[in-house]
Design a protein around this motif. Structure first.
Motif, mmCIF file in Angstrom:
data_model
loop_
_atom_site.group_PDB
_atom_site.id
_atom_site.type_symbol
_atom_site.label_atom_id
_atom_site.label_comp_id
_atom_site.label_asym_id
_atom_site.label_seq_id
_atom_site.Cartn_x
_atom_site.Cartn_y
_atom_site.Cartn_z
ATOM 1 N N GLU A 1 0.830 -1.200 0.000
ATOM 2 C CA GLU A 1 0.000 0.000 0.000
ATOM 3 C C GLU A 1 0.872 1.260 0.000
ATOM 4 N N SER A 2 0.301 2.354 -0.498
ATOM 5 C CA SER A 2 1.063 3.616 -0.457
ATOM 6 C C SER A 2 0.899 4.255 0.922
ATOM 7 N N VAL A 3 1.897 5.035 1.270
ATOM 8 C CA VAL A 3 1.843 5.755 2.538
ATOM 9 C C VAL A 3 0.601 6.659 2.559
ATOM 10 N N HIS A 4 0.259 7.165 1.375
ATOM 11 C CA HIS A 4 -0.919 8.028 1.302
ATOM 12 C C HIS A 4 -2.166 7.305 1.829
ATOM 13 N N TYR A 5 -2.470 6.135 1.262
ATOM 14 C CA TYR A 5 -3.699 5.446 1.694
ATOM 15 C C TYR A 5 -3.566 4.883 3.104
ATOM 16 N N ASN A 6 -2.358 4.402 3.420
ATOM 17 C CA ASN A 6 -2.194 3.758 4.730
ATOM 18 C C ASN A 6 -2.304 4.778 5.870
ATOM 19 N N PHE A 7 -1.800 6.006 5.619
ATOM 20 C CA PHE A 7 -1.774 7.004 6.699
ATOM 21 C C PHE A 7 -2.522 8.300 6.342
ATOM 22 N N THR A 8 -2.032 9.007 5.317
ATOM 23 C CA THR A 8 -2.500 10.375 5.065
ATOM 24 C C THR A 8 -4.005 10.444 4.794
ATOM 25 N N VAL B 1 6.092 3.364 0.103
ATOM 26 C CA VAL B 1 5.349 2.106 -0.098
ATOM 27 C C VAL B 1 5.548 1.200 1.122
ATOM 28 N N VAL B 2 4.441 0.784 1.708
ATOM 29 C CA VAL B 2 4.524 -0.082 2.889
ATOM 30 C C VAL B 2 3.670 -1.333 2.702
ATOM 31 N N LEU B 3 3.994 -2.344 3.503
ATOM 32 C CA LEU B 3 3.016 -3.421 3.657
ATOM 33 C C LEU B 3 1.957 -2.815 4.561
ATOM 34 N N SER C 1 -7.688 -0.482 7.053
ATOM 35 C CA SER C 1 -8.414 0.795 6.938
ATOM 36 C C SER C 1 -8.170 1.544 5.617
ATOM 37 N N PRO C 2 -6.964 1.443 4.982
ATOM 38 C CA PRO C 2 -6.803 2.180 3.718
ATOM 39 C C PRO C 2 -7.861 1.813 2.681
ATOM 40 N N VAL D 1 -12.360 2.545 -1.343
ATOM 41 C CA VAL D 1 -13.761 2.261 -1.703
ATOM 42 C C VAL D 1 -14.531 3.572 -1.872
ATOM 43 N N MET D 2 -14.285 4.525 -0.958
ATOM 44 C CA MET D 2 -15.031 5.792 -1.048
ATOM 45 C C MET D 2 -14.651 6.580 -2.308
ATOM 46 N N GLU D 3 -13.375 6.484 -2.694
ATOM 47 C CA GLU D 3 -12.968 7.169 -3.931
ATOM 48 C C GLU D 3 -13.616 6.537 -5.162
ATOM 49 N N ALA D 4 -13.812 5.240 -5.091
ATOM 50 C CA ALA D 4 -14.319 4.533 -6.273
ATOM 51 C C ALA D 4 -15.843 4.511 -6.349
ATOM 52 N N HIS D 5 -16.516 4.728 -5.214
ATOM 53 C CA HIS D 5 -17.985 4.640 -5.228
ATOM 54 C C HIS D 5 -18.619 5.810 -4.509
ATOM 55 N N LYS D 6 -19.837 6.123 -4.955
ATOM 56 C CA LYS D 6 -20.620 7.148 -4.252
ATOM 57 C C LYS D 6 -21.380 6.476 -3.115
ATOM 58 N N PRO D 7 -21.719 7.252 -2.054
ATOM 59 C CA PRO D 7 -22.537 6.657 -0.995
ATOM 60 C C PRO D 7 -23.949 6.352 -1.541
ATOM 61 N N PRO D 8 -24.765 5.532 -0.937
ATOM 62 C CA PRO D 8 -24.464 4.834 0.319
ATOM 63 C C PRO D 8 -23.480 3.673 0.132
ATOM 64 N N ILE D 9 -22.688 3.450 1.174
ATOM 65 C CA ILE D 9 -21.685 2.373 1.132
ATOM 66 C C ILE D 9 -21.823 1.517 2.378
ATOM 67 N N ARG D 10 -21.811 0.235 2.179
ATOM 68 C CA ARG D 10 -21.713 -0.698 3.320
ATOM 69 C C ARG D 10 -20.813 -1.842 2.875
ATOM 70 N N VAL D 11 -19.573 -1.829 3.384
ATOM 71 C CA VAL D 11 -18.634 -2.881 2.973
ATOM 72 C C VAL D 11 -17.917 -3.489 4.179
ATOM 73 N N VAL D 12 -17.569 -4.752 4.040
ATOM 74 C CA VAL D 12 -16.604 -5.366 4.960
ATOM 75 C C VAL D 12 -15.393 -5.750 4.109
ATOM 76 N N VAL D 13 -14.204 -5.595 4.694
ATOM 77 C CA VAL D 13 -12.962 -5.827 3.949
ATOM 78 C C VAL D 13 -12.093 -6.824 4.706
ATOM 79 N N PRO D 14 -12.169 -8.104 4.338
ATOM 80 C CA PRO D 14 -11.275 -9.070 4.993
ATOM 81 C C PRO D 14 -9.900 -9.038 4.328
ATOM 82 N N GLY D 15 -8.843 -9.156 5.122
ATOM 83 C CA GLY D 15 -7.518 -9.183 4.496
ATOM 84 C C GLY D 15 -6.410 -9.208 5.522
#
Ligand code: DAH
Length: 343
Positions: A138-145, A168-170, A175-176, A181-195
């Protein structure tokens, strides 16, 4: 009367033929024993022929005795040979107990953490959550900023680990994927992200440096803390059953405001306090909170219009609570004896 036509000698020849045939036809050792008794037994026909030698004319007697002995010997030898043929068969049969249940083959099974993850995602799917995925590198941007975590913030310090190259980090958490998901989709959003997530944590009874997470995100108009609590309560009740209680403890995450840790009754000690729950009677299963407006701004959502909640949980910890497993390392060591209990 010639000797060759002596009835006794004829009888001996006939008995020998019959005896040899019976021996050859014996299908097992029992049948062989029966033919031994029948032909060579003390009350058998050969014995009675021997007994009647004295009634034969004197010149005939030695010949009859000799013939009877030869027939006995031939039958005894044939019997030994047949016995050797039949014996191994009998031994093999005797060593198999047909009443024993068959041996269970180890056919593999689903790892207890994976089972827990599927079940959690299943419960949330009943509440309208679909599954999403994101990259582990993941990029530092998504992971933190993007999550309102400044790089010099202590919250980043804690997770500042496993850089692959500059920027670039593992990922240190799932949470990133919220921001992605929010950048790619408009609300309403309900997602679970296993990983998987990676941290420079020591491998101890409560931590692993590479571990599963399930992130959750709900964004809609009018989502409030009440709905958030109701969803989490529903999950805890559906997953653990009514005997496990849950509580919300105030906490801090840069991407949620307010933030809460969710604790459930420790099932190893039923809440009375033990080493697994650090003697508190409670085990923390997730961090959570209402999505911070700063995160919505980062992804271009109007924070005046949209509200939401988010959570991140550790399925390994949850598997431990469910099965009363005292040490997380047991779940990661490939000990088939141990893991097989949950297959
Ligand atoms: N990402 C946090 C961690 O790994 C867990 C977490 C806390 C996730 C609060 C959330 C949240 O979505 O709202 O420690």
């Amino acid at each position: 009367m010639t000797l060759s036509s002596s009835p006794l000698l004829e009888r001996i020849k006939e008995l020998e033929r019959e005896g040899l045939a019976a021996i050859k036809e014996a299908v097992d050792l029992d049948a062989l024993e029966q033919s031994r008794v029948r032909f060579l037994g003390r009350r058998g026909p050969l014995a009675s022929v021997m007994g009647s030698i004295s009634s034969a004319p004197p010149p005939e007697r030695p010949l009859v005795g000799k013939a009877a002995n030869a027939a006995k010997k031939a039958l005894a030898e044939a019997m030994e040979a047949r016995k050797a043929e039949l014996a191994p068969k009998r031994r093999r049969l005797a060593s198999v107990d047909g009443t024993l249940p068959g041996r269970k083959l180890w056919a593999g099974g689903i790892h207890p953490i994976t089972q827990v993850m599927d079940e959690i995602c299943g419960i949330f799917s009943e509440l309208g959550f679909t599954r999403a995925r994101g990259p582990e590198v993941e990029s530092v941007h998504y992971n933190f900023t993007a999550l309102n975590i400044p790089l010099d913030h202590p919250a980043a310090d804690m997770m500042d680990t496993f850089y692959l190259e500059d920027g670039v980090v593992l990922r240190t958490h799932t949470s990133p994927v919220q921001a992605r998901v929010m950048e790619a989709h408009k609300p309403p959003i309900r997602v679970v992200v296993p990983g998987l997530a990676y941290r420079r944590d020591s491998f101890d009874p409560g931590h692993a440096p590479c571990f599963e997470q399930i992130e959750g995100l709900a964004v809609d108009e009018g989502v409030d803390f009440v709905e958030f609590r109701a969803a989490i309560h529903h999950f805890v009740n559906a997953f653990f059953g009514p005997s496990v209680e849950c509580r919300f403890r105030p906490s801090f995450y840069p991407f949620t405001e307010p933030s809460a840790e969710v604790d459930v009754t420790c099932t190893v000690c039923a809440g009375s306090g033990c080493p697994t729950c650090k003697r508190t009677g409670w085990v923390t299963i997730m961090g959570s909170g209402m999505v911070d407006p700063a995160v919505f701004e980062q992804v271009g959502y109007d924070p005046e219009r949209w509200t939401g909640y988010a959570f991140g949980m550790g399925p390994a910890r949850i598997a431990m609570v469910r099965h009363g497993i005292p040490d997380m390392r047991l779940l990661y060591e490939a000990d088939v004896e141990f893991l097989g209990q949950f297959a």
